[in-house]
Design an enzyme around this catalytic site. Structure first.
Site, PDB file in Angstrom:
ATOM      1  CG  HIS A 136      -5.135   2.988  -8.129  1.00 29.75           C
ATOM      2  ND1 HIS A 136      -5.306   1.638  -8.281  1.00 29.75           N
ATOM      3  CD2 HIS A 136      -5.500   3.247  -6.845  1.00 29.75           C
ATOM      4  CE1 HIS A 136      -5.739   1.110  -7.145  1.00 29.75           C
ATOM      5  NE2 HIS A 136      -5.862   2.068  -6.259  1.00 29.75           N
ATOM      6  N   GLY A 139     -23.252  13.161 -18.107  1.00 32.84           N
ATOM      7  CA  GLY A 139     -24.591  12.624 -18.313  1.00 32.84           C
ATOM      8  C   GLY A 139     -24.706  11.122 -18.117  1.00 32.84           C
ATOM      9  CE1 TYR A 159      -7.265  -1.818  -5.475  1.00 31.72           C
ATOM     10  CE2 TYR A 159      -9.556  -2.233  -6.000  1.00 31.72           C
ATOM     11  CZ  TYR A 159      -8.575  -1.397  -5.496  1.00 31.72           C
ATOM     12  OH  TYR A 159      -8.928  -0.170  -5.000  1.00 31.72           O
ATOM     13  CG  LEU A 182     -18.485  -5.792  -3.961  1.00 33.39           C
ATOM     14  CD1 LEU A 182     -19.001  -5.999  -2.527  1.00 33.39           C
ATOM     15  CD2 LEU A 182     -18.425  -7.128  -4.696  1.00 33.39           C
ATOM     16  N   GLY A 183     -16.816  -2.803  -3.594  1.00 34.88           N
ATOM     17  CA  GLY A 183     -15.366  -2.689  -3.762  1.00 34.88           C
ATOM     18  C   GLY A 183     -14.723  -4.059  -3.597  1.00 34.88           C
ATOM     19  CG  LEU A 235     -23.942   1.065  -2.084  1.00 28.58           C
ATOM     20  CD1 LEU A 235     -24.663   1.376  -0.762  1.00 28.58           C
ATOM     21  CD2 LEU A 235     -24.111  -0.409  -2.412  1.00 28.58           C
ATOM     22  CE  LYS A 275     -10.171   2.463  -7.789  1.00 27.37           C
ATOM     23  NZ  LYS A 275     -10.410   1.070  -7.356  1.00 27.37           N
TER      24      LYS A 275
HETATM   25  P1  NDP Z   1     -14.543  -0.573   3.632  1.00 23.85           P
HETATM   26  O1  NDP Z   1     -14.851   0.680   4.371  1.00 23.85           O
HETATM   27  O2  NDP Z   1     -15.408  -0.988   2.519  1.00 23.85           O
HETATM   28  O3  NDP Z   1     -14.443  -1.743   4.704  1.00 23.85           O
HETATM   29  C1  NDP Z   1     -14.107  -3.049   4.348  1.00 23.85           C
HETATM   30  C2  NDP Z   1     -13.878  -3.839   5.629  1.00 23.85           C
HETATM   31  O4  NDP Z   1     -15.079  -3.885   6.380  1.00 23.85           O
HETATM   32  C3  NDP Z   1     -13.502  -5.257   5.374  1.00 23.85           C
HETATM   33  O5  NDP Z   1     -12.571  -5.627   6.381  1.00 23.85           O
HETATM   34  C4  NDP Z   1     -14.822  -6.025   5.524  1.00 23.85           C
HETATM   35  O6  NDP Z   1     -14.556  -7.324   5.959  1.00 23.85           O
HETATM   36  C5  NDP Z   1     -15.515  -5.215   6.598  1.00 23.85           C
HETATM   37  N1  NDP Z   1     -16.976  -5.127   6.454  1.00 23.85           N
HETATM   38  C6  NDP Z   1     -17.687  -4.970   5.315  1.00 23.85           C
HETATM   39  N2  NDP Z   1     -18.992  -4.836   5.557  1.00 23.85           N
HETATM   40  C7  NDP Z   1     -19.138  -4.914   6.897  1.00 23.85           C
HETATM   41  C8  NDP Z   1     -20.256  -4.849   7.755  1.00 23.85           C
HETATM   42  N3  NDP Z   1     -21.483  -4.658   7.260  1.00 23.85           N
HETATM   43  N4  NDP Z   1     -20.044  -4.975   9.092  1.00 23.85           N
HETATM   44  C9  NDP Z   1     -18.800  -5.146   9.584  1.00 23.85           C
HETATM   45  N5  NDP Z   1     -17.693  -5.203   8.816  1.00 23.85           N
HETATM   46  C10 NDP Z   1     -17.860  -5.091   7.486  1.00 23.85           C
HETATM   47  O7  NDP Z   1     -13.011  -0.425   3.195  1.00 23.85           O
HETATM   48  P2  NDP Z   1     -12.137  -0.708   1.888  1.00 23.85           P
HETATM   49  O8  NDP Z   1     -10.813  -0.147   2.202  1.00 23.85           O
HETATM   50  O9  NDP Z   1     -12.222  -2.091   1.426  1.00 23.85           O
HETATM   51  O10 NDP Z   1     -12.782   0.255   0.783  1.00 23.85           O
HETATM   52  C11 NDP Z   1     -13.832  -0.140  -0.054  1.00 23.85           C
HETATM   53  C12 NDP Z   1     -13.390  -0.147  -1.495  1.00 23.85           C
HETATM   54  O11 NDP Z   1     -12.840   1.119  -1.874  1.00 23.85           O
HETATM   55  C13 NDP Z   1     -12.260  -1.125  -1.814  1.00 23.85           C
HETATM   56  O12 NDP Z   1     -12.674  -2.457  -1.861  1.00 23.85           O
HETATM   57  C14 NDP Z   1     -11.803  -0.584  -3.143  1.00 23.85           C
HETATM   58  O13 NDP Z   1     -12.709  -0.948  -4.168  1.00 23.85           O
HETATM   59  C15 NDP Z   1     -11.849   0.915  -2.872  1.00 23.85           C
HETATM   60  N6  NDP Z   1     -10.546   1.419  -2.368  1.00 23.85           N
HETATM   61  C16 NDP Z   1      -9.858   2.279  -3.181  1.00 23.85           C
HETATM   62  C17 NDP Z   1      -8.646   2.807  -2.808  1.00 23.85           C
HETATM   63  C18 NDP Z   1      -7.954   3.734  -3.731  1.00 23.85           C
HETATM   64  O14 NDP Z   1      -6.781   4.040  -3.510  1.00 23.85           O
HETATM   65  N7  NDP Z   1      -8.595   4.213  -4.770  1.00 23.85           N
HETATM   66  C19 NDP Z   1      -8.009   2.456  -1.522  1.00 23.85           C
HETATM   67  C20 NDP Z   1      -8.833   1.571  -0.700  1.00 23.85           C
HETATM   68  C21 NDP Z   1     -10.042   1.104  -1.123  1.00 23.85           C
HETATM   69  P3  NDP Z   1     -15.166  -8.650   5.203  1.00 23.85           P
HETATM   70  O15 NDP Z   1     -14.730  -8.612   3.765  1.00 23.85           O
HETATM   71  O16 NDP Z   1     -14.560  -9.755   5.984  1.00 23.85           O
HETATM   72  O17 NDP Z   1     -16.653  -8.533   5.370  1.00 23.85           O
END
Ligand code: NDP
Length: 295
Positions: free
Chosen positions: A109, A12, A51, A20-21, A18, A76
């Site tokens: 994680h 609930g 992280y 920010l990662g 959406l 995590k």
């Molecule tokens: P994303 O799919 O979010 O892509 C991130 C990459 O895309 C970065 O290089 C960023 O560069 C670039 N980017 C972001 N926005 C744009 C855009 N609008 N146009 C072009 N390029 C863009 O990949 P992530 O692997 O970072 O995954 C997101 C989140 O998921 C992580 O930050 C984390 O919180 C989580 N995660 C969890 C994992 C797990 O094991 N549980 C493993 C991996 C990720 P820049 O910063 O230079 O913009």
């Protein structure tokens, strides 16, 4: 700006769909990224003990003057802190670094298949934290069907979330369907295919994909926005990462258009079945273990 939709977790609790990662966001850039996100309307931040930027996430949220209940904080427990007591202590470390009494969503994680009893003990720790009101929801990350099956056999609380790699080139349909059938929300990491471009891969970047590019042009949107919209319309939570304010704003500007059923099917057809992240079976304490510092 249209406001971010929320999803109801299986207990609930409402979570923004959406967020920010901040994986690979250096600690000294995290405050500005989180601040830019909050200013753009983000109300969910996904971090992790591993992280090294929980402290900066917490500082940015506090500096933003948002009230604590307005920002959903997700973090995590790293595998080195698995075990029952260790996980309770892992919570304390993360909560202190974030500067909060309660964490909104706390995940394990990774499953550690070679130490699955320890993984289960860690999950029992999460259940205690939930019962004690220290966390509002609990879940897992990178759990495959066999890990979810073993967990569901033994747990008291069904995880609210399984955070896994999902982008157009790797959709993990089987895991998503199993989770959905058990009321577990799939949250997509690398939702715009980040791992396909920051890790050397032979299938190229999802951002340059011609099918996604054509759909993006048809809607006057960017490829990243199309991939996020695809994830949301398929019922996933998505947590794109960026450190750039313009991209942070772009990535949340996805609530004013809809993809057609044909467009969604076309993106579904891009799945290569090839994982970008580590093979779940390769995640061992020996290979991936590392100390998470005290707060
Ligand atoms: P994303 O799919 O979010 O892509 C991130 C990459 O895309 C970065 O290089 C960023 O560069 C670039 N980017 C972001 N926005 C744009 C855009 N609008 N146009 C072009 N390029 C863009 O990949 P992530 O692997 O970072 O995954 C997101 C989140 O998921 C992580 O930050 C984390 O919180 C989580 N995660 C969890 C994992 C797990 O094991 N549980 C493993 C991996 C990720 P820049 O910063 O230079 O913009």
């Amino acid at each position: 700006m249209d406001s971010v939709e929320t999803v109801s977790l299986n207990n609930g609790v409402e979570m923004p769909a959406l967020g920010l990662g901040v994986f690979q966001t250096p600690p000294d850039e995290t405050r500005d990224a989180v601040r830019a996100a909050i200013d753009s309307g983000y109300r969910l931040i996904d971090t992790a003990a591993a992280y090294d930027n929980e402290r900066q996430v917490g500082e940015a949220v506090r500096d933003s003057q948002m009230s604590r209940s307005e920002v959903f904080l997700e973090t995590k427990i790293w595998i080195s802190d698995y075990g029952y007591d260790e996980t309770l202590h892992g919570f304390e470390k993360s909560a202190r670094k974030l500067g909060v009494d309660q964490i909104d969503l706390l995940l394990l994680h990774q499953a550690v298949p070679s130490a699955f009893d320890r993984t289960l003990e860690a999950y029992r720790g999460l259940e205690t934290l939930l019962a004690d009101g220290k966390v509002r929801a609990i879940g897992v990350s990178n759990f495959m069907v066999e890990h979810l099956t073993s967990l569901l056999d033994r747990c008291k609380v069904v995880p609210a979330v399984n955070q896994i790699e999902v982008h157009p080139y790797f959709a993990q349909r089987e895991v998503q369907e199993f989770a959905g059938a058990h009321g577990i929300l799939t949250q997509a990491w690398s939702p715009i295919g980040g791992i396909t471009f920051y890790r050397d891969g032979s299938h190229g970047s999802t951002l340059d994909d011609p099918v996604i590019g054509a759909i993006a042009r048809a809607h006057g949107k960017s490829p990243a926005q199309v991939m996020l919209r695809w994830g949301l319309q398929e019922g996933r939570s998505v947590i794109p990462k960026s450190t750039k304010p313009a991209r942070i704003a772009e990535n949340i500007d996805v609530f004013d258009f809809d993809l057609s059923a044909e467009e969604i099917t076309a993106i579904d057809g891009l799945d290569t079945g090839r994982r970008g992240g580590p093979e779940p079976s390769a995640v061992t304490l020996e290979a991936f273990g590392r100390d998470i510092p005290e707060a």
